[in-house]
Design an enzyme around this catalytic site. Structure first.
Site, PDB file in Angstrom:
ATOM      1  CE  LYS A  80      -4.160   1.959   2.681  1.00  0.00           C
ATOM      2  NZ  LYS A  80      -4.906   1.620   3.667  1.00  0.00           N
ATOM      3  CB  SER A 155      -8.076   3.654   2.797  1.00  0.00           C
ATOM      4  OG  SER A 155      -7.275   2.882   3.612  1.00  0.00           O
ATOM      5  CB  SER A 179      -8.439   0.579   5.776  1.00  0.00           C
ATOM      6  OG  SER A 179      -9.019   2.073   5.609  1.00  0.00           O
TER       7      SER A 179
END
Lengths: 474, 486
Positions: A80, A155, A179
């Protein structure tokens, strides 16, 4: 088995093949790079082909030199883009970090590399991890590989999408309020939020420091467990990292659930879409078939988790994001004076980030701090106590990861409260700092996957892997 | 005309003498090239986290014990938020609700007596970076070497009543921190800085007036000048029928005046909240006891003891007790001399105090907690012991000292090599005296005619002929005898 088949077989299978010399790290990485190059879903922000090839060759060289190959030897991973990678751009999907190249690796990234993993790409996300759909990225939204008209969740939507689309067998995400778990559920993959402190946060671009946890995403529970085993452990450079011993997580996935008591959140099942609820109940049925018993449990203060979270997390975020001022890194807007420079630079934040900074700044105002921030902290304590009471009656708490399946892009545009509801089921464990695993529960509404969420007491990740492997057999 | 009284409280920032910064491993050494002692943490890079420096917490707790504070068992760091280019994270890690030390105080010695100044708190915080305006480019340049350096902020109650008292308090506070090994108190290097809160009230009144905060008063003289200026300014405002406005003012030492920085309405809301990156610190009894045990003898007690036990005047004690390394040196030397020459400690101390001040102090360099001396305390004591034993006289000793320093030799070695041992043999001295008396008949006549002052001339001549080695007592005796002979 071909490199393609091995990648599809997952993290552990690929690593064993490299260790045994059945495939080279370079071959695996070339397949992953080719797939990343075709990224049709906006899952990735940066592909580091050169770095990945060099890392793969280094794994091969170490193996030839007789070194013991690591647990992730030659396994291509996506990270990420809010995790710092030395020499590789790290934007956290915000304009304010566009072009920034960190001089250091996040501790988890360094640990993955030491175990032989090869970082091939940086995954897209909601701007600064603020969102539940991966639509707020400054560099364009991520689409769900299972249905490109839908969001992948957020996210960590880019990480989940990369795994779901087969670009990499595993990925790292970060979980502040859900997330990792919610995008894992939306994309039909496995995602773990470890116990707060189980994994170092050093190098994770902070959103809400008392909630943020780095977590692995993979296609199987066993692979997720293997990734955690490499990531976990204390870090002297993170004062909130815990000293608790790193356990045999991967072995736990084989242990079964014959003595397990599962607490079922009846209210959460009732609140979920019917298809989602039905798939979760079926997953629970697999646990029962394997010997587990079910009890109903309740988290009486869970209904207040959302409002508490949306005060506490923005309060911390408003402070954490203050360093994004254009002074030492990232783009700086020009203005005649200092205040103007700050304002013009920070105007580059997206609407959701601005909303949360304002909310958090408000929550910390002198004179309001106790009424807002202080009260929210007390809710947090009550939610933690709710779990303690539940765990007096069961070993893990189970329910849907999200009340719905993946929703269409733009469905919640202009309605932040509707978007925040997507985190309803994941927030309580975040408030309590507890480990939580989302495993696919099968196709629900519109043929899209539902997720089963399992929550355990602090540092009891092994229970999650044992139960998760039964609920989601592979 | 109404007479006014000033009410002053001081906030002192003292740098803790640690090798590394408060939340990272970067060096705190002063004077390095800009931005060479930095890392992701003290630059506030995304993802970087603070890890507390145990040595800094220990020094801050020691400061608390040295100043009589209650040292907390539970302490916590808070974030203080504001935007400024020298503040890398947009917040400073400080302490608000649960400071490390609370209460305590300092008894300030004043010419007219003592004044007890109570302390509110001593908390730990990190320093900001240092910004400088570059006139050539018009740019502001920032050096982050200082960002993250550990500080204690020592907040006093408003117990001071004049600029002189404020200065005395600051000097004494600095001495306590220096002797406790907590801070080197170096004003030039910015490791000891001060802000003041000042108000005035009619003499006899018990209520507090509106206070003004004074910033940037970073020398003892500035403190006195800035406070005197501010007290005069406030008196003029009140006498002119006005009201003192609550504000923050900055002292400009070049112009000798202060200027308003910001008013009450612009007061910042620092949005304090507990730093989620730093779990609260629990300090157990054993740890606290160890910190308390580290507090050494403090300067006021040490100087009193020097006067009482080491035969020093108050002035000797003040000069030699000004720095812990110097005090240790003098005391070591005095005790060694007392032992070697079998002297009472008071006598040895007095002799040592005189020699150190007259012959040594100009060659002593003090820096931070360290001092360097031209010769060791043991070597100096050995030199004075030779004088006590009559092997050399005081004048020779004075000449031997620089040789010891320059050549690294012991006193005995210099005396032996250069043949400096004192001549006490009466036969040899009688011969020298006879030579001198014979060579100066005119002076002999003067002496015998009653001009006794000329005796000193004869002493000098004999000592010169002996190259300073003659025992002055023996010379005096022989001279007196020979000059008396008609």
């Amino acid at each position: 088995m071909s490199a393609e088949r091995l990648l599809a077989a997952g993290v552990a299978a690929a690593a064993e093949a490299v260790r045994e010399g059945r495939v080279s790290a370079r071959e695996l990485v070339e397949v992953a790079l080719a797939r990343c190059g075709e990224d049709a879903h906006g899952a990735l922000l940066h592909v580091d082909a050169e770095g990945a090839r060099a890392a793969a060759d280094a794994v091969a060289a170490a193996r030839r030199a007789g070194g013991a190959p690591g647990a992730l030897a030659g396994v291509p991973l996506a990270i990420k883009d809010n995790l710092c990678t030395r020499g590789v751009p790290t934007t956290a999907a915000t304009r304010l970090l566009e072009g920034w190249v960190p001089p250091y690796d996040a501790t988890v990234v360094a640990r993955l590399r030491e175990a032989g993993a090869v970082i091939v790409a940086k995954a897209n996300l909601d701007e600064l991890a603020m969102g539940s759909s991966s639509e707020t990225s400054a560099f364009g939204p991520v689409r769900n590989p299972l249905d490109p008209s839908r969001v992948p969740g957020g996210s960590s939507g880019g990480s989940a999408a990369a795994v779901a689309a087969g670009m990499t067998p595993g990925a790292l995400g970060s979980d502040t309020g859900g997330s990792v778990r919610q995008p894992a559920a939306f994309c039909g993959v496995v995602g773990l939020k470890p116990t707060y402190g189980r994994v170092s946060r050093r190098g994770l671009v902070a959103f809400a420091s008392s909630f943020d946890v780095v977590g692995p995403i993979a296609r199987t529970v066993r692979d997720t467990a293997r990734l955690l085993g490499v990531m976990a452990g204390p870090d002297p450079e993170d004062a909130t990292s815990a000293d608790a011993p790193v356990e045999a997580y991967e072995a736990a996935a084989e242990e079964g659930v014959s003595t397990l008591r599962v607490g079922v959140l009846r209210a959460s099942l009732d609140a979920a879409e019917p298809g989602v609820a039905a798939r979760v109940v079926e997953s629970l049925g697999r646990l029962v078939s394997a010997g587990a018993t079910l009890v109903d449990v309740d988290l009486p203060h869970a209904d207040r988790a959302l409002s508490a979270y949306y005060l506490l997390a923005p309060a911390e975020a408003s402070s954490n994001l203050a360093r994004l001022d254009g002074m030492r890194f990232g783009p700086r807007a020009s203005a005649p004076d200092l205040r103007g420079t700050h304002e013009a630079t920070r105007a580059g934040f997206g609407a959701e980030v601005k909303r949360r900074i304002l909310l958090g700044t408000y929550a910390l105002r002198a004179g309001y701090r106790d009424q807002l921030y202080g009260r929210a902290q007390r809710v947090r304590t009550r939610v933690a106590r709710d779990y303690e009471e539940a765990f007096a009656r069961c070993h893990v708490v189970a329910g849907p990861t999200a009340p719905t399946v993946a929703f269409p892009l733009g469905a919640h545009a202009g309605d932040p409260m509707a978007m925040y509801q997507a985190d309803l089921e994941t927030l309580p464990a975040s408030l309590a700092g507890l480990p939580a695993l989302s495993v696919p529960a099968g196709a629900a509404e519109d043929g899209l996957p539902a997720g089963l969420q399992l929550v355990a007491p602090a540092f009891a990740e092994r229970r999650l892997f044992a139960a998760g492997a039964v609920a989601h057999p592979t | 005309m109404t007479r006014f009284e000033a009410v002053i409280g001081l906030e002192v920032h003292a740098q803790l003498s640690t090798r590394t910064k408060l939340f990272c491993g970067c060096s705190t050494a002063y004077g390095a090239a800009p931005n060479t002692q930095v890392c992701p943490t003290c630059l506030g890079l995304p993802g970087a986290l603070p890890a507390p420096n145990a040595a800094a917490i220990a020094l801050a707790a020691r400061a608390g014990f040295a100043l009589g504070c209650t040292v907390a068992r539970q302490t916590r760091f808070d974030r203080k938020s504001y935007f400024y280019p020298d503040l890398p994270k947009g917040y400073q890690i400080s302490q608000l609700a649960l400071p490390l030390n609370e209460g305590g105080g300092l008894t300030v010695q004043l010419p007219e007596g003592e004044r007890r100044v109570r302390l509110t708190r001593i908390h730990v915080e990190e320093d900001a970076a240092k910004s400088a305006h570059d006139a050539a480019s018009g740019a502001t340049l920032v050096d982050f070497n200082r960002a993250g350096v550990p500080l204690v902020e020592i907040v006093s109650e408003p117990d001071l009543r004049s600029p002189d008292e404020a200065e005395a308090y600051l000097r004494q506070l600095r001495d306590v921190l220096l002797f406790a090994g907590v801070s080197d108190g170096n004003l030039e290097e910015g490791s000891f800085r001060c802000d003041a809160n000042v108000s005035i009230r009619p003499l006899g009144s018990e209520t507090l007036g509106t206070r003004v905060e004074l910033k940037n008063i970073n020398s003892f003289r500035f403190v006195r000048d800035a406070l005197a200026y501010e007290i005069r300014r406030q008196e003029a405002v009140v006498r002119g029928g006005g009201e003192v406005v609550r504000e923050t003012r900055s002292w400009n030492p070049e112009r000798g005046e202060s200027a308003s920085m910001r008013g009450k309405e612009d007061a910042e809301d620092y949005r304090y909240f507990p730093d989620p990156d730093l779990p609260p610190l629990a300090l157990d009894d054993a740890w606290l006891a160890a910190r308390e045990a580290e507090v050494p003898e403090l300067p006021t007690a040490l100087r009193a003891r020097f006067a009482r036990d080491l035969g020093m005047t108050a002035e000797d004690a003040r000069v030699l007790g000004a720095h812990p390394a110097l005090a240790r040196y003098v005391e070591d030397a005095a005790r060694t001399l007392a032992a070697e020459a079998d002297l009472p400690l008071g006598a040895a101390g007095k002799k040592m105090a005189n020699v150190v001040q007259a012959e040594l102090l100009r060659d002593v360099t003090l820096h931070g907690h360290e001092a360097s001396f031209p010769v060791s305390a043991a070597a100096l004591a050995a030199l004075l012991a030779l004088v006590e034993a009559g092997t050399i006289n005081g004048k020779i000793a004075k000449a031997v000292l620089p040789v010891m320093r320059d050549e690294g030799l012991t006193a005995a070695a210099v005396v032996a090599r250069d043949g400096l041992a004192q001549v006490s043999d009466t036969g040899a001295i009688d011969a020298l005296v006879a030579e001198v008396v014979a060579a100066h008949p005119a002076q002999v006549a003067q002496y015998r005619s009653g001009k006794r002052a000329v005796f000193g001339f004869f002493m000098g001549q004999v000592m010169k002929r002996s190259q300073g080695k003659a025992n002055p007592g023996a010379v005096k005796e022989a001279l007196t005898a020979q000059l008396a002979q008609e």
